[in-house]
Design a protein around this motif. Structure first.
Motif, PDB file in Angstrom:
ATOM      1  N   MET A  60       0.842  -1.201   0.000  1.00  0.00           N
ATOM      2  CA  MET A  60       0.000   0.000   0.000  1.00  0.00           C
ATOM      3  C   MET A  60       0.872   1.244   0.000  1.00  0.00           C
ATOM      4  N   ILE A  61       0.422   2.256  -0.696  1.00  0.00           N
ATOM      5  CA  ILE A  61       1.152   3.521  -0.747  1.00  0.00           C
ATOM      6  C   ILE A  61       0.896   4.270   0.563  1.00  0.00           C
ATOM      7  N   PRO A  62       1.950   4.521   1.349  1.00  0.00           N
ATOM      8  CA  PRO A  62       1.737   5.212   2.627  1.00  0.00           C
ATOM      9  C   PRO A  62       1.184   6.615   2.407  1.00  0.00           C
ATOM     10  N   GLN A  63       0.300   7.001   3.270  1.00  0.00           N
ATOM     11  CA  GLN A  63      -0.277   8.345   3.246  1.00  0.00           C
ATOM     12  C   GLN A  63       0.086   9.024   4.550  1.00  0.00           C
ATOM     13  N   THR A  64      -0.090  10.329   4.579  1.00  0.00           N
ATOM     14  CA  THR A  64       0.198  11.062   5.797  1.00  0.00           C
ATOM     15  C   THR A  64      -0.643  10.531   6.950  1.00  0.00           C
ATOM     16  N   GLN A  65      -1.925  10.387   6.707  1.00  0.00           N
ATOM     17  CA  GLN A  65      -2.817   9.840   7.722  1.00  0.00           C
ATOM     18  C   GLN A  65      -3.546   8.653   7.100  1.00  0.00           C
ATOM     19  N   MET A  66      -3.159   7.450   7.496  1.00  0.00           N
ATOM     20  CA  MET A  66      -3.803   6.248   6.965  1.00  0.00           C
ATOM     21  C   MET A  66      -5.158   6.094   7.643  1.00  0.00           C
ATOM     22  N   PRO A  67      -6.219   5.939   6.852  1.00  0.00           N
ATOM     23  CA  PRO A  67      -7.533   5.756   7.465  1.00  0.00           C
ATOM     24  C   PRO A  67      -7.623   4.389   8.129  1.00  0.00           C
ATOM     25  N   PRO A  68      -8.537   4.221   9.075  1.00  0.00           N
ATOM     26  CA  PRO A  68      -8.727   2.891   9.645  1.00  0.00           C
ATOM     27  C   PRO A  68      -9.106   1.907   8.543  1.00  0.00           C
ATOM     28  N   ALA A  69      -8.671   0.679   8.721  1.00  0.00           N
ATOM     29  CA  ALA A  69      -9.014  -0.379   7.779  1.00  0.00           C
ATOM     30  C   ALA A  69      -9.799  -1.449   8.526  1.00  0.00           C
ATOM     31  N   PHE A  70     -10.738  -2.056   7.834  1.00  0.00           N
ATOM     32  CA  PHE A  70     -11.512  -3.170   8.364  1.00  0.00           C
ATOM     33  C   PHE A  70     -11.265  -4.374   7.472  1.00  0.00           C
ATOM     34  N   ILE A  71     -10.954  -5.513   8.078  1.00  0.00           N
ATOM     35  CA  ILE A  71     -10.874  -6.780   7.360  1.00  0.00           C
ATOM     36  C   ILE A  71     -12.002  -7.641   7.913  1.00  0.00           C
ATOM     37  N   ILE A  72     -12.847  -8.119   7.024  1.00  0.00           N
ATOM     38  CA  ILE A  72     -14.011  -8.914   7.424  1.00  0.00           C
ATOM     39  C   ILE A  72     -13.907 -10.296   6.772  1.00  0.00           C
ATOM     40  N   MET A  73     -14.055 -11.338   7.588  1.00  0.00           N
ATOM     41  CA  MET A  73     -14.030 -12.725   7.104  1.00  0.00           C
ATOM     42  C   MET A  73     -15.299 -13.431   7.563  1.00  0.00           C
ATOM     43  N   PRO A  74     -15.842 -14.309   6.723  1.00  0.00           N
ATOM     44  CA  PRO A  74     -17.130 -14.935   7.052  1.00  0.00           C
ATOM     45  C   PRO A  74     -17.066 -15.908   8.235  1.00  0.00           C
ATOM     46  N   GLU A  75     -18.233 -16.233   8.686  1.00  0.00           N
ATOM     47  CA  GLU A  75     -18.438 -17.161   9.793  1.00  0.00           C
ATOM     48  C   GLU A  75     -17.808 -18.521   9.504  1.00  0.00           C
ATOM     49  N   LEU A  76     -17.236 -19.116  10.549  1.00  0.00           N
ATOM     50  CA  LEU A  76     -16.662 -20.464  10.504  1.00  0.00           C
ATOM     51  C   LEU A  76     -15.576 -20.630   9.443  1.00  0.00           C
ATOM     52  N   SER A  77     -14.809 -19.570   9.163  1.00  0.00           N
ATOM     53  CA  SER A  77     -13.861 -19.664   8.053  1.00  0.00           C
ATOM     54  C   SER A  77     -12.394 -19.520   8.451  1.00  0.00           C
ATOM     55  N   LEU A  78     -12.104 -19.031   9.640  1.00  0.00           N
ATOM     56  CA  LEU A  78     -10.709 -18.824  10.030  1.00  0.00           C
ATOM     57  C   LEU A  78     -10.250 -19.962  10.939  1.00  0.00           C
ATOM     58  N   PRO A  79      -9.206 -20.701  10.537  1.00  0.00           N
ATOM     59  CA  PRO A  79      -8.675 -21.712  11.451  1.00  0.00           C
ATOM     60  C   PRO A  79      -8.221 -21.057  12.763  1.00  0.00           C
ATOM     61  N   PHE A  80      -8.568 -21.667  13.861  1.00  0.00           N
ATOM     62  CA  PHE A  80      -8.276 -21.137  15.197  1.00  0.00           C
ATOM     63  C   PHE A  80      -6.793 -20.801  15.343  1.00  0.00           C
ATOM     64  N   ASN A  81      -5.925 -21.662  14.830  1.00  0.00           N
ATOM     65  CA  ASN A  81      -4.480 -21.449  15.012  1.00  0.00           C
ATOM     66  C   ASN A  81      -3.918 -20.354  14.105  1.00  0.00           C
ATOM     67  N   GLN A  82      -4.752 -19.737  13.251  1.00  0.00           N
ATOM     68  CA  GLN A  82      -4.274 -18.646  12.403  1.00  0.00           C
ATOM     69  C   GLN A  82      -4.619 -17.261  12.956  1.00  0.00           C
ATOM     70  N   ILE A  83      -5.275 -17.226  14.102  1.00  0.00           N
ATOM     71  CA  ILE A  83      -5.533 -15.939  14.755  1.00  0.00           C
ATOM     72  C   ILE A  83      -4.214 -15.243  15.049  1.00  0.00           C
ATOM     73  N   ALA A  84      -3.199 -16.004  15.453  1.00  0.00           N
ATOM     74  CA  ALA A  84      -1.894 -15.429  15.784  1.00  0.00           C
ATOM     75  C   ALA A  84      -1.267 -14.709  14.589  1.00  0.00           C
ATOM     76  N   LEU A  85      -1.494 -15.213  13.371  1.00  0.00           N
ATOM     77  CA  LEU A  85      -0.971 -14.559  12.173  1.00  0.00           C
ATOM     78  C   LEU A  85      -1.575 -13.152  12.044  1.00  0.00           C
ATOM     79  N   LEU A  86      -2.871 -13.033  12.326  1.00  0.00           N
ATOM     80  CA  LEU A  86      -3.532 -11.731  12.248  1.00  0.00           C
ATOM     81  C   LEU A  86      -3.064 -10.797  13.365  1.00  0.00           C
ATOM     82  N   GLU A  87      -2.847 -11.349  14.544  1.00  0.00           N
ATOM     83  CA  GLU A  87      -2.310 -10.534  15.642  1.00  0.00           C
ATOM     84  C   GLU A  87      -0.921 -10.020  15.286  1.00  0.00           C
ATOM     85  N   GLY A  88      -0.111 -10.882  14.658  1.00  0.00           N
ATOM     86  CA  GLY A  88       1.218 -10.455  14.225  1.00  0.00           C
ATOM     87  C   GLY A  88       1.149  -9.320  13.218  1.00  0.00           C
ATOM     88  N   LEU A  89       0.192  -9.390  12.304  1.00  0.00           N
ATOM     89  CA  LEU A  89      -0.009  -8.306  11.341  1.00  0.00           C
ATOM     90  C   LEU A  89      -0.307  -7.000  12.065  1.00  0.00           C
TER      91      LEU A  89
END
Length: 194
Positions: A60-89
């Motif tokens: 992404m091209i950095p901006q002076t003020q980056m707006p908030p971002a939302f990532i939305i994933m559907p129900e029952l779709s994220l493996p439990f052990n991959q939550i840590a990957l998102l926390e790392g992000l």
């Protein structure tokens, strides 16, 4: 209803970035028993999340003020052990972000352990009331990276069963979070409910 005060601000134009991860997940049920997401499907999901992470960190091209971002994933779709990957992000990202992801069915023990380990979870015992060891949990994980870089995590169990869940041993929640901007002045601000 549990109101949660958050430090998310909108830029003057009021814009946000939204990323919808619409991936197919075979229904994680065998007969009348919830199961974990297949290991091959989970591997594909990890690759998608790693590409999204790399794009958000490097593409992404950095901006002076980056707006908030939302990532939305559907129900029952994220493996439990991959939550840590998102926390790392979120810990590496330099912008406010909200991730709402439907986690695969959790065992009761996984859910209890996770809820009790969350420092920001209001009144943890109330989120466990009425549950039993033989139940599974259909929940959303809500991850927040606030303006100052603080990362918070919440789990919200689903309130009402789908048709296919009627015959399953599923624990259903009794409460919801309402995330409210700490900024209460009139104007643009971020409030949302999962």
């Amino acid at each position: 209803i549990h109101p949660i005060s958050i430090d998310l601000k909108l830029p003057d134009d009021g814009e946000i970035d939204i990323f919808l991860v619409q991936w197919h997940t075979p229904l994680p049920v065998r007969g009348n028993h919830p199961i974990k997401i297949d290991v091959h499907v989970a591997g594909t999901k990890r690759m998608v999340l790693e590409r999204l992470r790399d794009f958000l960190l490097n593409g992404m091209i950095p901006q002076t003020q980056m707006p908030p971002a939302f990532i939305i994933m559907p129900e029952l779709s994220l493996p439990f052990n991959q939550i840590a990957l998102l926390e790392g992000l979120l810990n590496r990202l330099n912008r406010p972000m909200v991730i709402v992801a439907g986690v695969e069915y959790m065992t009761w023990d996984e859910y209890v352990t996770e809820v009790r380990a969350l420092p920001d979870m209001p009144n943890p015992d109330s989120w466990l009331a009425g549950g039993a060891n033989n139940q599974f949990v259909n929940a959303a994980v809500i991850l927040l990276r606030e303006e100052g870089g603080r990362v918070r995590k919440y789990l919200q169990p689903k309130l009402h069963p789908e048709d296919h869940e009627q015959a399953l041993p599923i624990f259903f929640g009794r409460s919801v979070f309402v995330f409210q901007s700490a900024e209460r002045q009139s104007g643009v601000r971020v409030n949302f409910c999962v």
